[in-house]
Design an enzyme around this catalytic site. Sequence first.
Site, PDB file in Angstrom:
ATOM      1  N   THR A 258       0.872  -1.181   0.000  1.00 33.38           N
ATOM      2  CA  THR A 258       0.000   0.000   0.000  1.00 33.38           C
ATOM      3  C   THR A 258       0.904   1.225   0.000  1.00 33.38           C
ATOM      4  O   THR A 258       1.642   1.448   0.969  1.00 33.38           O
ATOM      5  CB  THR A 258      -0.898   0.022   1.261  1.00 33.38           C
ATOM      6  OG1 THR A 258      -1.654  -1.184   1.296  1.00 33.38           O
ATOM      7  CG2 THR A 258      -1.839   1.204   1.225  1.00 33.38           C
TER       8      THR A 258
ATOM      9  N   LYS B  47      -7.898   1.615  -3.052  1.00 33.38           N
ATOM     10  CA  LYS B  47      -7.557   1.174  -1.683  1.00 33.38           C
ATOM     11  C   LYS B  47      -7.693   2.344  -0.689  1.00 33.38           C
ATOM     12  O   LYS B  47      -8.316   2.212   0.365  1.00 33.38           O
ATOM     13  CB  LYS B  47      -6.125   0.632  -1.693  1.00 33.38           C
ATOM     14  CG  LYS B  47      -5.464   0.475  -0.354  1.00 33.38           C
ATOM     15  CD  LYS B  47      -5.701  -0.858   0.272  1.00 33.38           C
ATOM     16  CE  LYS B  47      -5.099  -0.904   1.673  1.00 33.38           C
ATOM     17  NZ  LYS B  47      -5.451  -2.078   2.412  1.00 33.38           N
TER      18      LYS B  47
HETATM   19  P1  NAD Z   1       5.883  -5.980   7.221  1.00 34.50           P
HETATM   20  O1  NAD Z   1       6.668  -4.859   7.784  1.00 34.50           O
HETATM   21  O2  NAD Z   1       5.536  -7.141   8.068  1.00 34.50           O
HETATM   22  O3  NAD Z   1       6.625  -6.546   5.908  1.00 34.50           O
HETATM   23  C1  NAD Z   1       7.377  -5.760   5.015  1.00 34.50           C
HETATM   24  C2  NAD Z   1       8.659  -6.509   4.758  1.00 34.50           C
HETATM   25  O4  NAD Z   1       9.441  -5.823   3.776  1.00 34.50           O
HETATM   26  C3  NAD Z   1       9.555  -6.619   6.001  1.00 34.50           C
HETATM   27  O5  NAD Z   1       9.745  -7.985   6.326  1.00 34.50           O
HETATM   28  C4  NAD Z   1      10.865  -5.944   5.583  1.00 34.50           C
HETATM   29  O6  NAD Z   1      12.010  -6.562   6.112  1.00 34.50           O
HETATM   30  C5  NAD Z   1      10.796  -6.084   4.075  1.00 34.50           C
HETATM   31  N1  NAD Z   1      11.640  -5.125   3.380  1.00 34.50           N
HETATM   32  C6  NAD Z   1      11.744  -3.791   3.545  1.00 34.50           C
HETATM   33  N2  NAD Z   1      12.667  -3.277   2.707  1.00 34.50           N
HETATM   34  C7  NAD Z   1      13.168  -4.335   2.005  1.00 34.50           C
HETATM   35  C8  NAD Z   1      14.171  -4.461   1.002  1.00 34.50           C
HETATM   36  N3  NAD Z   1      14.845  -3.406   0.561  1.00 34.50           N
HETATM   37  N4  NAD Z   1      14.427  -5.693   0.522  1.00 34.50           N
HETATM   38  C9  NAD Z   1      13.747  -6.770   0.961  1.00 34.50           C
HETATM   39  N5  NAD Z   1      12.806  -6.722   1.918  1.00 34.50           N
HETATM   40  C10 NAD Z   1      12.528  -5.521   2.435  1.00 34.50           C
HETATM   41  O7  NAD Z   1       4.571  -5.310   6.603  1.00 34.50           O
HETATM   42  P2  NAD Z   1       3.209  -6.046   6.208  1.00 34.50           P
HETATM   43  O8  NAD Z   1       2.245  -6.004   7.330  1.00 34.50           O
HETATM   44  O9  NAD Z   1       3.544  -7.351   5.551  1.00 34.50           O
HETATM   45  O10 NAD Z   1       2.660  -5.019   5.100  1.00 34.50           O
HETATM   46  C11 NAD Z   1       3.226  -4.952   3.806  1.00 34.50           C
HETATM   47  C12 NAD Z   1       2.389  -3.989   2.988  1.00 34.50           C
HETATM   48  O11 NAD Z   1       1.034  -4.442   2.944  1.00 34.50           O
HETATM   49  C13 NAD Z   1       2.358  -2.564   3.553  1.00 34.50           C
HETATM   50  O12 NAD Z   1       2.426  -1.660   2.496  1.00 34.50           O
HETATM   51  C14 NAD Z   1       1.026  -2.527   4.272  1.00 34.50           C
HETATM   52  O13 NAD Z   1       0.500  -1.210   4.347  1.00 34.50           O
HETATM   53  C15 NAD Z   1       0.177  -3.408   3.391  1.00 34.50           C
HETATM   54  N6  NAD Z   1      -0.968  -4.036   4.074  1.00 34.50           N
HETATM   55  C16 NAD Z   1      -0.796  -4.617   5.290  1.00 34.50           C
HETATM   56  C17 NAD Z   1      -1.889  -5.210   5.913  1.00 34.50           C
HETATM   57  C18 NAD Z   1      -1.755  -5.872   7.268  1.00 34.50           C
HETATM   58  O14 NAD Z   1      -2.765  -6.200   7.874  1.00 34.50           O
HETATM   59  N7  NAD Z   1      -0.533  -6.107   7.762  1.00 34.50           N
HETATM   60  C19 NAD Z   1      -3.152  -5.187   5.300  1.00 34.50           C
HETATM   61  C20 NAD Z   1      -3.269  -4.605   4.041  1.00 34.50           C
HETATM   62  C21 NAD Z   1      -2.168  -4.035   3.441  1.00 34.50           C
END
Ligand code: NAD
Length: 317
Positions: free
Chosen positions: A99, A174
């Site tokens: 997102t 979204k």
């Molecule tokens: P999260 O922080 O658990 O996962 C993101 C991952 O990206 C982390 O593990 C981090 O280490 C990795 N990352 C960051 N930079 C990186 C790089 N350069 N190379 C490789 N890996 C890298 O976040 P999440 O909860 O999984 O959310 C991910 C996305 O989904 C966000 O944009 C969030 O807004 C969206 N989202 C989350 C939810 C939810 O309920 N968690 C729901 C809908 C949407």
Amino acid sequence: MNGDTRTIGFIGLGHMGGPMAANLVKAGHRVIGFDLVPDLVATAAGAGVEVAASSKEAATAADVVITMLPAGRHVLALYRDGGLLSAARPGTLFIDCSTIDVADARSAHEAGVAAGMRALDAPVSGGVVGAEAATLTFMVGGGQAEFEEAEPLLAAMGRKAVHCGGRGAGQAAKICNNMILGISMIAVSEAFVLGESLGLSHQALFDVASTASGQCWALTVNCPVPGPVPASPANRDYLPGFAAPLMAKDLGLAANAARAGGVPTELGRKAAELYAAYAAGAGATEDFSGILRTLRNGVVTEHRPGPESNPKGGTTA
Ligand code: NAD
């Protein structure tokens, strides 16, 4: 298994990306994954994801590159400086499921096309539970042919995929949807708090509003008071559910887009302010419906810098 077996580079194996990658493996695809956090890579490997030494390596052999990252700056940095676009084969389909800002999504798409790739933005709703159960909804922006190519992969990770329009349209859908949700949760919470002061029981207000014109998801599914909807987070002391910092992030993205387009969205802006303050305090680890408690106590209304002071999207869970 859905259609052809594809080779997928999957970058970002966190709360969402980890189970999404695992579901692609379950559907029979070859998934080559990378995350900066070694424990997450190990968990993904346990689910059948092949481990790459870098995000570039994950993209090199891929037909499709999926990113699930915290914010737009991560996506753009990986696409450009991180070398994903130069590492992938020409014509590779890039699907960003994070997102992020609509403007960043458009920039990512343009960078992809300029590098000879094809691109979609495909943010999700449904949370971690939906990611694990493969019941996510994808909101997709980009070309029709790319959408059709992506559909079998999205079907392996979710229940529904809506093609919303051209580049950035998935992100637009979204944040507009979540702006409705954030505002309506505040409206429902304020109604319960006002009802309390008028001696109205939670159940009575629920019984009326849930079958009258006040009906909405924030009331009937994620009811912010304990009692009327047994499965709502209010019944487990506001354990998420949909974490308040994620709602604050999404409302910040909506506020950014509104400001960039000169659209007033007064309630959206106010909701962004209220959620930013709540998420920075008691709401840091709570479901977003827990804002009712701070609205009841009147402590969330002090002014704090809104998420618009952080144009790249603020916090994420
Ligand atoms: P999260 O922080 O658990 O996962 C993101 C991952 O990206 C982390 O593990 C981090 O280490 C990795 N990352 C960051 N930079 C990186 C790089 N350069 N190379 C490789 N890996 C890298 O976040 P999440 O909860 O999984 O959310 C991910 C996305 O989904 C966000 O944009 C969030 O807004 C969206 N989202 C989350 C939810 C939810 O309920 N968690 C729901 C809908 C949407």
